[in-house]
Motif scaffolding. Structure first.
Motif, PDB file in Angstrom:
ATOM      1  N   UNK A 216      38.896  22.273  31.428  1.00 43.36           N
ATOM      2  CA  UNK A 216      38.487  24.035  30.654  1.00 43.36           C
ATOM      3  C   UNK A 216      39.345  23.712  29.713  1.00 43.36           C
ATOM      4  N   UNK A 217      38.901  23.801  28.210  1.00 48.46           N
ATOM      5  CA  UNK A 217      39.963  24.245  27.603  1.00 48.46           C
ATOM      6  C   UNK A 217      40.819  25.242  27.268  1.00 48.46           C
ATOM      7  N   UNK A 218      42.014  25.255  26.945  1.00 44.96           N
ATOM      8  CA  UNK A 218      42.870  26.649  27.370  1.00 44.96           C
ATOM      9  C   UNK A 218      42.528  27.289  26.750  1.00 44.96           C
ATOM     10  N   UNK A 219      41.787  27.709  25.568  1.00 46.89           N
ATOM     11  CA  UNK A 219      41.568  28.539  25.358  1.00 46.89           C
ATOM     12  C   UNK A 219      40.341  29.360  26.335  1.00 46.89           C
ATOM     13  N   UNK A 220      39.317  28.578  27.053  1.00 47.04           N
ATOM     14  CA  UNK A 220      38.466  29.361  28.181  1.00 47.04           C
ATOM     15  C   UNK A 220      39.099  29.971  29.203  1.00 47.04           C
ATOM     16  N   UNK A 221      40.387  29.030  28.943  1.00 45.39           N
ATOM     17  CA  UNK A 221      41.573  29.124  30.537  1.00 45.39           C
ATOM     18  C   UNK A 221      42.110  30.625  30.625  1.00 45.39           C
ATOM     19  N   UNK A 222      42.560  30.831  29.369  1.00 45.17           N
ATOM     20  CA  UNK A 222      42.442  32.150  29.048  1.00 45.17           C
ATOM     21  C   UNK A 222      42.264  32.553  29.012  1.00 45.17           C
ATOM     22  N   UNK A 223      41.172  33.053  28.712  1.00 46.56           N
ATOM     23  CA  UNK A 223      39.515  33.790  29.042  1.00 46.56           C
ATOM     24  C   UNK A 223      39.900  34.457  30.713  1.00 46.56           C
ATOM     25  N   UNK A 224      40.422  34.057  31.131  1.00 46.69           N
ATOM     26  CA  UNK A 224      40.560  34.237  32.634  1.00 46.69           C
ATOM     27  C   UNK A 224      41.047  35.087  33.254  1.00 46.69           C
ATOM     28  N   UNK A 225      42.203  35.200  32.664  1.00 47.81           N
ATOM     29  CA  UNK A 225      43.040  36.692  31.908  1.00 47.81           C
ATOM     30  C   UNK A 225      42.801  37.747  31.824  1.00 47.81           C
ATOM     31  N   UNK A 226      41.508  37.051  30.513  1.00 51.36           N
ATOM     32  CA  UNK A 226      40.969  38.959  30.226  1.00 51.36           C
ATOM     33  C   UNK A 226      40.995  39.194  31.218  1.00 51.36           C
ATOM     34  N   UNK A 227      39.572  38.324  32.125  1.00 57.00           N
ATOM     35  CA  UNK A 227      38.636  38.723  33.043  1.00 57.00           C
ATOM     36  C   UNK A 227      39.080  39.272  33.990  1.00 57.00           C
ATOM     37  N   UNK A 228      40.465  39.050  35.095  1.00 57.46           N
ATOM     38  CA  UNK A 228      40.866  39.347  35.820  1.00 57.46           C
ATOM     39  C   UNK A 228      41.818  40.840  36.018  1.00 57.46           C
ATOM     40  N   UNK A 229      42.252  40.929  34.315  1.00 59.20           N
ATOM     41  CA  UNK A 229      42.529  42.496  34.425  1.00 59.20           C
ATOM     42  C   UNK A 229      41.083  43.143  34.330  1.00 59.20           C
ATOM     43  N   UNK A 230      40.144  42.833  33.448  1.00 56.78           N
ATOM     44  CA  UNK A 230      38.578  43.802  33.850  1.00 56.78           C
ATOM     45  C   UNK A 230      38.390  43.801  35.667  1.00 56.78           C
ATOM     46  N   UNK A 231      38.609  42.680  35.661  1.00 53.76           N
ATOM     47  CA  UNK A 231      38.409  43.114  37.130  1.00 53.76           C
ATOM     48  C   UNK A 231      39.354  43.835  38.239  1.00 53.76           C
TER      49      UNK A 231
END
Ligand SMILES: [Zn+2]
Length: 249
Positions: free
Chosen positions: A6-21
């Motif tokens: 996955x693109x680095x951008x997509x991977x960065x979104x995971x950090x946002x997801x983890x924070x929201x979770x």
């Protein structure tokens, strides 16, 4: 599942997801641990005890009232007999000395009996008064508790609706962020999250922010040589390691 890319951008979104979770988990934990919930449970338990005590006291009072009226009837009967005997004496119906003495002695003994019975009635009355005031205390506490419970329940409901509102916002944001993440990466993230609570963590200064362990040189070198679109995992906690400029690579 094959290696996910996955693109680095997509991977960065995971950090946002983890924070929201994490935020959603915090809110859920707070909701379930609201002090009002424990407070209400304790109050409900006490209400149950009070209800039982009221029933017991009311039953005792009923028994006592029956005992009391029985004793009062007994007193009345003795009194009637005394009156009758006295009536016979006063009317001069008895003239024989022996009969007179026997009647007088009967009156004496009836008076003693009356005294004893009156004492029993008095004792029963006192017990009834004690039970009545106990019943008053119990029902007063029950009513007070009922009012308090309404207040606490209202406080609980207000806290819950505030939490629900925050959770609703976080869920909305999460949906938006998740829509930006490719399906296979999102699936991997969810799998890890289900197993470990947190699906992705930042690699910061050579340390996994998920398990807080420093990566060894071999692992760090391997990550350094990995293409940016490769999804790398922490060797310790198996979470997705997201690379950022702070990763110390
Ligand atoms: Zn880790």
């Amino acid at each position: 599942m094959g290696p996910v890319k996955a693109s680095p951008e997509s991977q960065l979104h995971l950090l946002e997801l983890a924070e929201l979770d994490a935020e959603l988990a915090r809110l859920d934990h707070r909701k379930r641990g609201l002090p009002e919930i424990a407070e209400l449970a304790a109050m409900e338990a006490r209400t149950g005890e009070l209800k039982d005590a009221v029933v017991v006291t009311e039953t005792e009072l009923g028994d006592l009232a029956r005992e009391e009226s029985r004793a009062e009837r007994d007193v009345e009967q003795v009194r009637t007999r005394i009156d009758r005997d006295r009536g016979r004496l006063d009317a001069g119906q008895v003239s024989a000395a022996r009969e007179l003495a026997s009647l007088q002695s009967e009156i004496e003994s009836l008076r003693r009996r009356q005294g004893d019975l009156e004492e029993v009635v008095l004792e029963l009355m006192e017990r009834r008064e004690g039970l009545t005031s106990r019943l008053d205390e119990l029902t007063a506490e029950r009513d007070r508790l009922g009012t308090q419970m309404t207040t606490v329940a209202a406080r609980r409901d207000a806290a819950i609706s505030e939490i629900d509102e925050q959770a609703g916002q976080a869920s909305g944001q999460r949906k938006e962020v998740a829509a930006e993440v490719p399906a296979d990466l999102l699936k991997l993230y969810e799998q890890i999250r289900d197993a470990r609570g947190v699906g992705a963590a930042m690699l910061r200064a050579g340390r996994c922010q998920g398990c807080h362990l420093n990566l060894n040189t071999v692992d760090l070198n391997q990550i350094r040589s990995s293409a940016p679109d490769e999804v790398v995992r922490c060797e310790e906690c198996r979470r997705i390691l997201v690379r950022t400029p702070e990763s110390g690579l």
